[in-house]
Scaffold this active site. Structure first.
Site, short mmCIF file in Angstrom:
data_model
loop_
_atom_site.label_atom_id
_atom_site.label_comp_id
_atom_site.label_asym_id
_atom_site.label_seq_id
_atom_site.Cartn_x
_atom_site.Cartn_y
_atom_site.Cartn_z
N CYS A 320 0.57 -1.16 -0.17
CA CYS A 320 -0.07 -0.14 -0.21
C CYS A 320 0.83 1.18 -0.16
O CYS A 320 1.47 1.52 -1.02
CB CYS A 320 -1.04 0.03 1.18
SG CYS A 320 -2.28 0.97 0.89
N GLY A 321 0.97 1.85 0.95
CA GLY A 321 1.92 2.86 1.09
C GLY A 321 3.45 2.63 0.67
O GLY A 321 3.95 3.65 -0.10
#
Length: 443
Positions: A320-321
């Site tokens: 994700c990030g």
């Protein structure tokens, strides 16, 4: 069998106050000198940071969809060792599970743990009517032991007295409206514990307005649970895995970090915003808020170090990030920032949710970071989109979830993989990453 005093803090619905009251209960119990082990039902990363800060013990996620029922029991019993009491904060409403079922609901976890449930009820704008709601929740599933209630947003002592006049279950507290105690939020949820200490402030409120001795006795009424399976013998740590940990990368399941250690990894925590890349054999970038720190990430020379390491063949795993950081650029409302440039894609933050829910993934490509043919479960929650190169290579097919490209996830280049899925590591997942790091070290 092991006696573990425990209680599940459930709510009638999201927004009824269970997070603040569960955190307040943890703070009040800790203030009395009890060793409190916190837990959170579901895949959430944020609430556990508040629990951990309050209790001084790492809060653990309990999620039957990702972990299985046996995994929930094992993590609960293992993590509760040495604690005087365990407090489990629920998710959403008590009976809200996967796609309208019981699966992964707070009720599901309460049944797995054979734990009494305290139901948090928002009493704002009602008095006797709240008991119709309480009776419905208490009788909906006879296998769930709804043992008592805590009423939130009480307007006055008279308001609480009217409610208690016709109570159908024991009342363990009445919390007055408190506008002075609030925790800020943003697109992924509440502010992290490192950014605010407001949650601990609810401890005094709970101490003043709740029957703490009664709650402790209720927790002690829970029956013993089977002793945990002993964790595997940890091999001698020889593989150094760099784990990005700062305000930009802060979403990690504690069990995943345990599994890496059990597989023989030595964690080396570093900040991609302020540090150069440490001397490591593999890298793990978790989720978090790179979009809030894009300027600092772009200015740091660490991103150049990461790109060179990938060119050299270092195994890298990002979620994700972490995926966004590994792409070429990250566009936010404030600007367009260069990132590590490892994966052939650009990330753009949007104003709405692009992916939210549980994920089932199957490895279909070849990469040393993910075992070919393996499968795992996890969760995705992101407000960003990726614009990938036409020849982008994906190594994950999703049986459930959106991923990067409508059912495809795991963008791969050389020995680096980035995915939107926050994986809960199954057996063998950590070992694969550790073996990849070992092979790189020897090359």
């Amino acid at each position: 069998m092991r006696p573990i005093p425990r209680v599940v803090f459930a709510g009638t619905h999201s927004g009824c106050g269970k997070t603040t009251l569960a955190s307040g209960l943890m703070a009040a119990l800790a203030a009395r000198g009890l060793i409190v082990q916190p837990f959170k039902v579901g895949p959430d990363f944020i609430d556990p940071t508040h629990h951990s800060a309050i209790c001084g013990r790492t809060s653990r996620n309990l999620d039957p969809f990702m972990m299985g029922e046996a995994g929930v029991r094992e993590t609960f019993v293992r993590a509760s060792a040495g604690a005087d009491i365990a407090v489990v904060e629920g998710v959403m409403g008590l009976y809200d599970g996967l796609e309208g079922t019981d699966i992964a609901s707070t009720a599901h976890v309460a049944k797995i743990l054979d734990a009494p449930v305290l139901l948090v009820v928002d009493a704002g704008g009602a008095s006797r009517s709240v008991h119709a709601m309480v009776r419905g929740y208490a009788g909906f599933d006879p296998a769930v032991r709804v043992a008592g209630t805590i009423f939130n947003r009480i307007g006055s002592p008279r308001h609480l007295a009217m409610i208690e006049e016709t109570k159908s279950l024991p009342v363990y507290g009445g919390i007055p409206r408190r506008k002075d105690l609030a925790v800020g939020s943003r697109h992924l949820g509440l502010a992290m514990a490192a950014e605010t200490g407001a949650m601990a402030g609810f401890g005094a409120v709970v101490e003043e307005t709740c029957d703490l001795p009664g709650i402790i006795d209720l927790a002690r009424s829970a029956p013993p649970l089977p002793a945990p399976v002993e964790p595997p013998t940890r091999p001698e740590a020889g593989v150094r895995i760099g784990i990005a940990l700062d305000a930009a990368f802060c979403f990690y399941y504690a069990d995943n970090l345990d599994r890496l250690a059990w597989a023989g990894a030595e964690p080396v925590f570093f900040s991609p915003m302020t540090d150069r890349l440490p001397d490591v054999d593999a890298l793990y970038f978790g989720g978090g808020y790179p979009e809030l720190h894009a300027e600092a990430l772009a200015a740091s020379r660490c991103r150049e170090d990461v790109r060179r390491a990938v060119d050299d063949g270092m195994p890298v795993y990002g979620e994700c990030g972490g995926l966004a950081y590994l792409t070429e650029r990250l566009a936010t409302a404030e600007g367009d920032y260069p990132m590590a440039g490892v994966l052939p894609a650009a990330t753009e933050m949007t104003g709405r949710i692009q992916g939210l829910g549980y994920v089932e993934a199957r490895v279909v490509g070849t990469t040393p970071v993910l075992a070919p043919g393996s499968a795992f479960r996890g969760h995705e929650f992101h407000y960003s989109l990726l614009d990938c190169a036409p020849d982008a290579r994906f190594v994950l097919d999703l049986l459930r979830g959106r991923g990067i490209d409508g059912g495809r996830d795991g963008l791969a280049v050389q020995n680096a993989v980035g995915q939107y899925t926050h994986a809960y590591f199954p057996e063998g997942f950590a070992e694969t990453l550790v073996r990849a790091g070992e092979a790189y070290r020897r090359s």
